[in-house]
Design an enzyme around this catalytic site. Structure first.
Site, PDB file in Angstrom:
ATOM      1  N   HIS A 260       0.858  -1.180   0.000  1.00 33.45           N
ATOM      2  CA  HIS A 260       0.000   0.000   0.000  1.00 33.45           C
ATOM      3  C   HIS A 260       0.889   1.223   0.000  1.00 33.45           C
ATOM      4  CE1 HIS A 260      -3.153   2.813   1.195  1.00 33.45           C
ATOM      5  NE2 HIS A 260      -3.998   1.876   0.826  1.00 33.45           N
ATOM      6  N   ASP A 313      -8.002  -5.238   0.066  1.00 32.20           N
ATOM      7  CA  ASP A 313      -8.475  -6.072  -1.042  1.00 32.20           C
ATOM      8  C   ASP A 313      -8.106  -7.548  -0.889  1.00 32.20           C
ATOM      9  OD1 ASP A 313      -9.810  -4.194  -2.455  1.00 32.20           O
ATOM     10  OD2 ASP A 313      -8.151  -3.706  -3.795  1.00 32.20           O
TER      11      ASP A 313
HETATM   12  N1  ACO Z   1       4.081  -7.802  -4.119  1.00 34.96           N
HETATM   13  C1  ACO Z   1       5.426  -7.850  -4.151  1.00 34.96           C
HETATM   14  N2  ACO Z   1       6.214  -6.764  -3.997  1.00 34.96           N
HETATM   15  C2  ACO Z   1       5.616  -5.592  -3.790  1.00 34.96           C
HETATM   16  C3  ACO Z   1       4.233  -5.483  -3.725  1.00 34.96           C
HETATM   17  C4  ACO Z   1       3.457  -6.644  -3.885  1.00 34.96           C
HETATM   18  N3  ACO Z   1       2.126  -6.602  -3.868  1.00 34.96           N
HETATM   19  N4  ACO Z   1       3.910  -4.194  -3.510  1.00 34.96           N
HETATM   20  C5  ACO Z   1       5.058  -3.526  -3.436  1.00 34.96           C
HETATM   21  N5  ACO Z   1       6.103  -4.355  -3.609  1.00 34.96           N
HETATM   22  C6  ACO Z   1       7.521  -4.007  -3.614  1.00 34.96           C
HETATM   23  C7  ACO Z   1       7.892  -3.346  -4.927  1.00 34.96           C
HETATM   24  O1  ACO Z   1       8.281  -4.281  -5.897  1.00 34.96           O
HETATM   25  C8  ACO Z   1       9.020  -2.459  -4.479  1.00 34.96           C
HETATM   26  O2  ACO Z   1      10.174  -3.240  -4.333  1.00 34.96           O
HETATM   27  P1  ACO Z   1      11.632  -2.630  -4.648  1.00 34.96           P
HETATM   28  O3  ACO Z   1      11.802  -1.500  -3.681  1.00 34.96           O
HETATM   29  O4  ACO Z   1      12.534  -3.783  -4.419  1.00 34.96           O
HETATM   30  O5  ACO Z   1      11.567  -2.145  -6.077  1.00 34.96           O
HETATM   31  C9  ACO Z   1       8.621  -2.002  -3.090  1.00 34.96           C
HETATM   32  O6  ACO Z   1       7.716  -3.015  -2.621  1.00 34.96           O
HETATM   33  C10 ACO Z   1       7.903  -0.677  -3.069  1.00 34.96           C
HETATM   34  O7  ACO Z   1       6.859  -0.721  -4.018  1.00 34.96           O
HETATM   35  P2  ACO Z   1       6.288   0.554  -4.763  1.00 34.96           P
HETATM   36  O8  ACO Z   1       5.786   0.173  -6.104  1.00 34.96           O
HETATM   37  O9  ACO Z   1       7.301   1.664  -4.713  1.00 34.96           O
HETATM   38  O10 ACO Z   1       5.107   0.952  -3.819  1.00 34.96           O
HETATM   39  P3  ACO Z   1       3.925   1.866  -4.229  1.00 34.96           P
HETATM   40  O11 ACO Z   1       3.556   2.632  -3.027  1.00 34.96           O
HETATM   41  O12 ACO Z   1       4.218   2.661  -5.439  1.00 34.96           O
HETATM   42  O13 ACO Z   1       2.808   0.802  -4.637  1.00 34.96           O
HETATM   43  C11 ACO Z   1       0.879  -0.532  -4.669  1.00 34.96           C
HETATM   44  C12 ACO Z   1       1.659   0.554  -3.894  1.00 34.96           C
HETATM   45  C13 ACO Z   1       0.631  -0.055  -6.097  1.00 34.96           C
HETATM   46  C14 ACO Z   1      -0.477  -0.717  -3.981  1.00 34.96           C
HETATM   47  C15 ACO Z   1       1.686  -1.838  -4.670  1.00 34.96           C
HETATM   48  O14 ACO Z   1       1.937  -2.250  -3.337  1.00 34.96           O
HETATM   49  C16 ACO Z   1       1.011  -2.951  -5.463  1.00 34.96           C
HETATM   50  O15 ACO Z   1       1.155  -3.006  -6.679  1.00 34.96           O
HETATM   51  N6  ACO Z   1       0.261  -3.847  -4.761  1.00 34.96           N
HETATM   52  C17 ACO Z   1      -0.484  -4.898  -5.436  1.00 34.96           C
HETATM   53  C18 ACO Z   1      -1.817  -4.358  -5.936  1.00 34.96           C
HETATM   54  C19 ACO Z   1      -2.789  -4.120  -4.820  1.00 34.96           C
HETATM   55  O16 ACO Z   1      -2.982  -4.961  -3.946  1.00 34.96           O
HETATM   56  N7  ACO Z   1      -3.466  -2.957  -4.885  1.00 34.96           N
HETATM   57  C20 ACO Z   1      -4.491  -2.590  -3.895  1.00 34.96           C
HETATM   58  C21 ACO Z   1      -3.986  -1.498  -3.018  1.00 34.96           C
HETATM   59  S1  ACO Z   1      -5.167  -1.108  -1.780  1.00 34.96           S
HETATM   60  C22 ACO Z   1      -6.279  -0.202  -2.562  1.00 34.96           C
HETATM   61  O17 ACO Z   1      -6.045   0.480  -3.524  1.00 34.96           O
HETATM   62  C23 ACO Z   1      -7.614  -0.254  -2.083  1.00 34.96           C
END
Ligand code: ACO
Length: 377
Positions: A260, A313
């Site tokens: 998140h 979610d």
């Molecule tokens: N699975 C594995 N790794 C993850 C995940 C995940 N779900 N989410 C983040 N990471 C990792 C990224 O790969 C990144 O790793 P790195 O630093 O080695 O490159 C690190 O965590 C940071 O991730 P960011 O993309 O910078 O985090 P951001 O805040 O931009 O993304 C997001 C947030 C888009 C929600 C992300 O966590 C994601 O894609 N999650 C999966 C989709 C999801 O569940 N969305 C629902 C969110 S809740 C909502 O909207 C109601």
């Protein structure tokens, strides 16, 4: 070219003030109008929580009755909008919801009135009408007729009634009630930001809610619940969960329902849906989905230590699935629960408006010579 300070994705940027919700992502705390989400999930109802959000205080019994009556009295949608739903019935339910909400603006008596009183009334109408759209579409595409709203039922029970045509089990209706409470508002998430950007141009609340719905659709936002359920179905059995997760991570993929932008601890909303998923799975004799998801969560423990925990979610999809709701309705369910939050943020934006217009740092070529078309290679 001058150096600029860039905040990609507007990460950690405050762009305005709010009284709607408070989020502490480090400890996993969420307040609506100062009230803890855990108290609201355990003790409140959808109707009371929406009142709290839109009016800024918990209602008296009489205020709640009047507000509930207002919601119940505004659930029907014009025949013309039902006709539009029939025309686009083959589209994804989220696209149908977006289209139908957009169409409702043509039939709303106050579309152009952007006073806070009219905006509030329109937001309440949209809150009441969105479930009717989603349920009507789900039935129409299955070759059935829409079920008219039942004014005897509350918002959550009525949705399940309009979807399935029978009065829901009270425990399932209560779980849906909790789900609506948990989804009602959540700060400057992508869809609320989109709604505020629309409102910041002084576009009306129908436009802002359409922008919110459009933005919520993506799998990095509201679309994750559907993807989580697909993952659970793909995994199939709890024993296969570990290998599945390791394969996704090894290929550089992301596990849906984890991570998140703001929470770097457990999303407090997930707690209630996890318990709901466990209890409903037991009741339905289908504990498997809870077991699969629990295993996935266990395998992801090393990520939890890095702040990548389950989000709202992760469990909601399995809850909906156990209720017999088709996977492609999961995002519209989120959207119809979020209409109060979008409405509130539109009201906040109007109350102290400023055009939201950040900058993009140009990195392309400069001052190119224009070559007439017949001299280009
Ligand atoms: N699975 C594995 N790794 C993850 C995940 C995940 N779900 N989410 C983040 N990471 C990792 C990224 O790969 C990144 O790793 P790195 O630093 O080695 O490159 C690190 O965590 C940071 O991730 P960011 O993309 O910078 O985090 P951001 O805040 O931009 O993304 C997001 C947030 C888009 C929600 C992300 O966590 C994601 O894609 N999650 C999966 C989709 C999801 O569940 N969305 C629902 C969110 S809740 C909502 O909207 C109601």
């Amino acid at each position: 070219m001058a150096e600029v300070q860039m905040y990609r994705g507007l990460r950690d940027v405050y762009f305005d003030k709010t009284e709607a919700s408070f989020i502490d992502g480090q400890v996993g705390k969420l307040l609506y109008r100062g009230y803890n989400i855990h108290d609201l999930a355990q003790k409140s109802t959808t109707e009371e929580t929406i009142y709290l959000l839109l009016h800024g205080k918990l209602p008296s019994r009489r205020e709640l009755e009047q507000f509930d009556a207002q919601l119940r009295g505004n659930r029907s949608i014009p025949d013309e909008v039902v006709q539009i739903i029939r025309t686009v019935r083959k589209s994804h339910p989220m696209d149908v919801l977006r289209t139908a909400v957009s169409a409702l603006s043509a039939y709303d008596p106050e579309t152009e009135d952007k006073s806070s009183e009219a905006t509030l009334r329109k937001g309440i109408r949209l809150t009441a009408q969105a479930p009717t759209i989603v349920a009507a579409h789900a039935r129409i595409r299955d070759g059935k007729e829409p079920v008219p709203p039942n004014p005897q039922l509350n918002q959550a029970a009525n949705f399940l009634y309009m979807l399935f045509g029978t009065e829901p089990d009270p425990e399932e209706a209560r779980l849906m009630d909790v789900d609506f409470i948990l989804h009602a508002e959540h700060g400057s998430n992508a869809s609320a930001f989109a709604a505020r950007v629309a409102a910041g141009t002084l576009a009306d609340v129908h436009c802002a809610v359409v922008a919110g719905i459009a933005t919520l659709k993506g799998p990095w936002h509201g679309g994750a619940a559907e993807q989580v359920m697909r993952m659970s179905l793909d995994i199939g059995e709890p024993e296969r969960a570990e290998e599945y997760v390791r394969n996704v991570l090894a290929s550089g993929g992301r596990l849906m329902g984890f991570g998140h932008r703001v929470y770097h601890a457990l999303d407090p909303r997930a707690v209630h849906l996890k318990e709901g998923c466990r209890a409903l799975g037991e009741k339905k004799g289908q504990p498997k989905w809870f077991q699969i998801l629990s295993k996935v969560e266990e395998v992801m423990q090393p990520y939890a230590q890095r702040g990548i925990c389950t989000n709202v979610d992760f469990w909601s999809g399995a809850v909906y699935y156990l209720m017999g709701i088709p996977e492609d309705l999961f995002i519209p369910l989120f959207a119809m629960g979020r209409v109060p939050g979008w409405t509130l943020q539109v009201l906040e934006q109007y109350a102290d408006n400023i055009l939201i217009r950040p900058l993009l740092h140009y990195v392309g070529p400069m001052d190119l010579a224009y070559v007439p078309i017949d001299r280009r290679g």
